[in-house]
Scaffold this motif. Structure first.
Motif, PDB file in Angstrom:
ATOM      1  N   ASN A 102     -32.866  60.943   9.554  1.00  0.00           N
ATOM      2  CA  ASN A 102     -33.870  60.148  10.270  1.00  0.00           C
ATOM      3  C   ASN A 102     -34.844  60.999  11.071  1.00  0.00           C
ATOM      4  O   ASN A 102     -35.909  60.537  11.424  1.00  0.00           O
ATOM      5  CB  ASN A 102     -33.216  59.216  11.277  1.00  0.00           C
ATOM      6  N   MET A 117     -38.437  49.696   1.171  1.00  0.00           N
ATOM      7  CA  MET A 117     -37.243  49.896   2.009  1.00  0.00           C
ATOM      8  C   MET A 117     -37.320  48.967   3.205  1.00  0.00           C
ATOM      9  O   MET A 117     -38.410  48.695   3.702  1.00  0.00           O
ATOM     10  CB  MET A 117     -37.195  51.356   2.470  1.00  0.00           C
ATOM     11  N   ILE A 144     -34.847  47.629   6.919  1.00  0.00           N
ATOM     12  CA  ILE A 144     -33.629  47.517   7.720  1.00  0.00           C
ATOM     13  C   ILE A 144     -33.496  46.035   8.062  1.00  0.00           C
ATOM     14  O   ILE A 144     -34.388  45.473   8.696  1.00  0.00           O
ATOM     15  CB  ILE A 144     -33.746  48.334   9.029  1.00  0.00           C
ATOM     16  N   MET A 197     -26.755  48.305   4.696  1.00  0.00           N
ATOM     17  CA  MET A 197     -26.111  49.396   5.400  1.00  0.00           C
ATOM     18  C   MET A 197     -24.604  49.073   5.503  1.00  0.00           C
ATOM     19  O   MET A 197     -24.122  48.199   4.789  1.00  0.00           O
ATOM     20  CB  MET A 197     -26.750  49.577   6.774  1.00  0.00           C
ATOM     21  N   ARG A 227     -27.801  52.251   2.030  1.00  0.00           N
ATOM     22  CA  ARG A 227     -27.774  53.421   2.926  1.00  0.00           C
ATOM     23  C   ARG A 227     -26.622  53.255   3.919  1.00  0.00           C
ATOM     24  O   ARG A 227     -26.647  52.371   4.760  1.00  0.00           O
ATOM     25  CB  ARG A 227     -29.099  53.525   3.679  1.00  0.00           C
ATOM     26  N   VAL A 228     -25.628  54.118   3.793  1.00  0.00           N
ATOM     27  CA  VAL A 228     -24.423  53.915   4.593  1.00  0.00           C
ATOM     28  C   VAL A 228     -24.103  55.142   5.443  1.00  0.00           C
ATOM     29  O   VAL A 228     -24.085  56.269   4.952  1.00  0.00           O
ATOM     30  CB  VAL A 228     -23.224  53.584   3.671  1.00  0.00           C
ATOM     31  N   THR A 257     -22.152  54.839   9.238  1.00  0.00           N
ATOM     32  CA  THR A 257     -20.956  54.579  10.043  1.00  0.00           C
ATOM     33  C   THR A 257     -19.681  54.364   9.229  1.00  0.00           C
ATOM     34  O   THR A 257     -18.634  54.908   9.581  1.00  0.00           O
ATOM     35  CB  THR A 257     -21.190  53.324  10.916  1.00  0.00           C
ATOM     36  N   ARG A 295     -21.413  56.604  15.718  1.00  0.00           N
ATOM     37  CA  ARG A 295     -22.275  57.632  16.320  1.00  0.00           C
ATOM     38  C   ARG A 295     -22.281  57.458  17.837  1.00  0.00           C
ATOM     39  O   ARG A 295     -22.093  56.363  18.337  1.00  0.00           O
ATOM     40  CB  ARG A 295     -23.703  57.482  15.799  1.00  0.00           C
TER      41      ARG A 295
HETATM   42  C1  LIG Z   1     -28.416  54.900  10.365  1.00  0.00           C
HETATM   43  C2  LIG Z   1     -29.161  54.260   9.278  1.00  0.00           C
HETATM   44  C3  LIG Z   1     -28.516  53.632   8.221  1.00  0.00           C
HETATM   45  C4  LIG Z   1     -27.013  53.523   8.111  1.00  0.00           C
HETATM   46  O1  LIG Z   1     -26.532  52.646   9.076  1.00  0.00           O
HETATM   47  P1  LIG Z   1     -24.959  52.426   9.254  1.00  0.00           P
HETATM   48  O2  LIG Z   1     -24.878  51.125   9.965  1.00  0.00           O
HETATM   49  O3  LIG Z   1     -24.461  53.559  10.052  1.00  0.00           O
HETATM   50  O4  LIG Z   1     -24.354  52.372   7.910  1.00  0.00           O
HETATM   51  C5  LIG Z   1     -29.308  53.075   7.219  1.00  0.00           C
HETATM   52  N1  LIG Z   1     -30.648  53.116   7.263  1.00  0.00           N
HETATM   53  C6  LIG Z   1     -31.305  53.703   8.276  1.00  0.00           C
HETATM   54  C7  LIG Z   1     -32.788  53.724   8.251  1.00  0.00           C
HETATM   55  C8  LIG Z   1     -30.584  54.281   9.298  1.00  0.00           C
HETATM   56  O5  LIG Z   1     -31.248  54.861  10.312  1.00  0.00           O
END
Ligand SMILES: *Cc1c(COP(=O)(O)O)cnc(C)c1O
Length: 244
Positions: free
Chosen positions: A58, A163, A165, A206, A222-223, A225, A231
């Motif tokens: 990131n 992409m 979130i 995620m 995207r994984v 944790t 973290r």
């Molecule tokens: C940290 C992050 C993830 C992963 O998230 P987790 O909940 O830890 O699996 C996915 N995408 C982005 C953009 C992130 O910053």
């Protein structure tokens, strides 16, 4: 630590497989990306050596710090964080093959200029803010198509998809709405058939919501944790415009 990373990976791959079966999809349509923010190079290597070569950071600073140590293990590196234009040169030095977080025209413009100069191209995904949360990055859904049209003019940037979130919510249906919106934008763009634009990739899902994302068509999950553990920093440190 090594054992738990390998165990966690197995468990995540099982979750991905189950979700694919549930939604009648082929397991090889979904790639696992390791979100490695705050994870040490040593632990990242464990996951890569366990057969997961796709990783993403990131922050450019972290990318740079781990770059040398990871050079010796073959892997593919994406970028998933907020990218400031003054870090473009740095990111290009670290062999990133795809920037998943392209969300504004000025960044695209400056990336293009630098890529032209270096005679390189870059795969990109357009990050869309599907959750309507001010704190998250990404182009507003209403402006996504326009941004894609504009970015498509820069021949060094190869748009491969979108992409997002998803919203943080225990209510699956709220999360699903975000992923559906991304899919809907993908479909709109496909119909427009814009030159220099591919819309194959949907990077969404995620640790907490990858099943829902796969049901809604994710091609990259995207994984972090669920593989590397909790973290210490809150995610707002990485995601919030006000805390960069
Ligand atoms: C940290 C992050 C993830 C992963 O998230 P987790 O909940 O830890 O699996 C996915 N995408 C982005 C953009 C992130 O910053």
């Amino acid at each position: 630590m090594a054992e738990s990373i390998v165990e966690n990976l197995k468990f995540i791959l099982q979750r991905i497989e189950n979700a694919c079966i549930e939604s009648d999809r082929n397991t090889n349509e979904v790639r696992l990306l390791l979100a490695t923010k705050t994870v040490s190079a040593e632990n990242i290597k464990i996951a890569i050596n366990a057969g997961q070569p796709l990783i993403a950071e990131n922050k450019v600073q972290e990318l740079k710090e781990k770059y040398e140590s990871l050079k010796s293990v073959p892997h593919e590196s994406h970028f998933i964080g907020h990218l400031q234009t003054n870090k473009i040169k740095d990111i290009l030095r670290c062999d990133v093959s795809c920037i998943q977080s392209l969300d504004r025209l000025d960044l695209a413009q400056k990336l293009h200029q630098r890529l032209l100069y270096e005679q390189k191209t870059m795969d990109v995904l357009i990050q869309v803010n599907t959750s309507d949360e001010e704190s998250k990055f990404g182009v507003h859904p209403d402006d996504a198509v326009e941004l894609i049209c504009q970015v498509s003019k820069f021949e060094t940037l190869k748009i491969k998809g979108l992409m997002t979130i998803g919203v943080f919510s225990a209510e699956t249906e709220k999360v699903r709405k975000c992923f559906r919106l991304l899919k809907q934008i993908q479909q709109e763009v496909i119909v427009l058939d814009i030159p220099n634009v591919e819309m194959k990739e949907l990077s969404m899902g995620m640790s907490g919501d990858l099943e829902t994302a796969i049901e809604e068509g994710a091609t990259i999950v995207r994984v972090g944790t669920a593989i590397f553990g909790q973290r210490i920093y809150p995610d707002s440190y990485y995601w919030d415009e006000n805390k960069k």
